[in-house]
Design a protein around this motif. Sequence first.
Motif: not given
Length: 202
Positions: A5-31
């Motif tokens: 595979p052309d893994v240059s596209s892997f990091w176009g794996m939309r890190p924004r989506t990954l961050i969206l899934f980790f944001a609740p974990l961070i938010a819960f810890s802070v709240l």
Amino acid sequence: MPPQPDVSSFWGMRPRTLILFFAPLIAFSVLARLLPSDLIAVAALTAAVMVLIAELTSRPIWPLKLLGTCLLMLFALIAVLGFTLGRGGDSWLATWGGAGIGLAVGLVILVLIPVTPFTEPFAREATPRAYWSSPAFLKVNRLVSTGWGVAIFAAGLSRVTAATVSQNTSRRGFEVLLGLIVPVTILLAALKFSHSSYRSIQ
């Protein structure tokens, strides 16, 4: 030999989506840290709603992301406990649930690696289907998922240590160091590790 595979596209794996899934974990810890202990159920419910939003805004919506499903179950459990336990239970959940959620999530990620590395669905979003079963694709996702599992568990361990320290001393320096600075440093290192791992198989 199948094409790599052309893994240059892997990091176009939309890190924004990954961050969206980790944001609740961070938010819960802070709240859990900032809100009164009797509102721990509200913190968990807020995090659960954030997970649902992340699931609904990711593509494809179905099948659900394994990470999101596990987070949703954890936050739902904490919310139920928070709404049903008394004040003493709320206080315990706020102190140890908020700090220890990373331990649970890290363990879940590590245990599920032989089944499905949690990064795989995110990488598939930006990788042609023909490469999904390639050895390089499978290997790098197992590696990156292991890195994230270890990092999140380590961050959770640091926060639990911070909570333990705060129970036994009025000094806030160690709490800030172990509860904020160390976890953030670990997660940034995991992000850098992910980036370098995907690029290493080009």
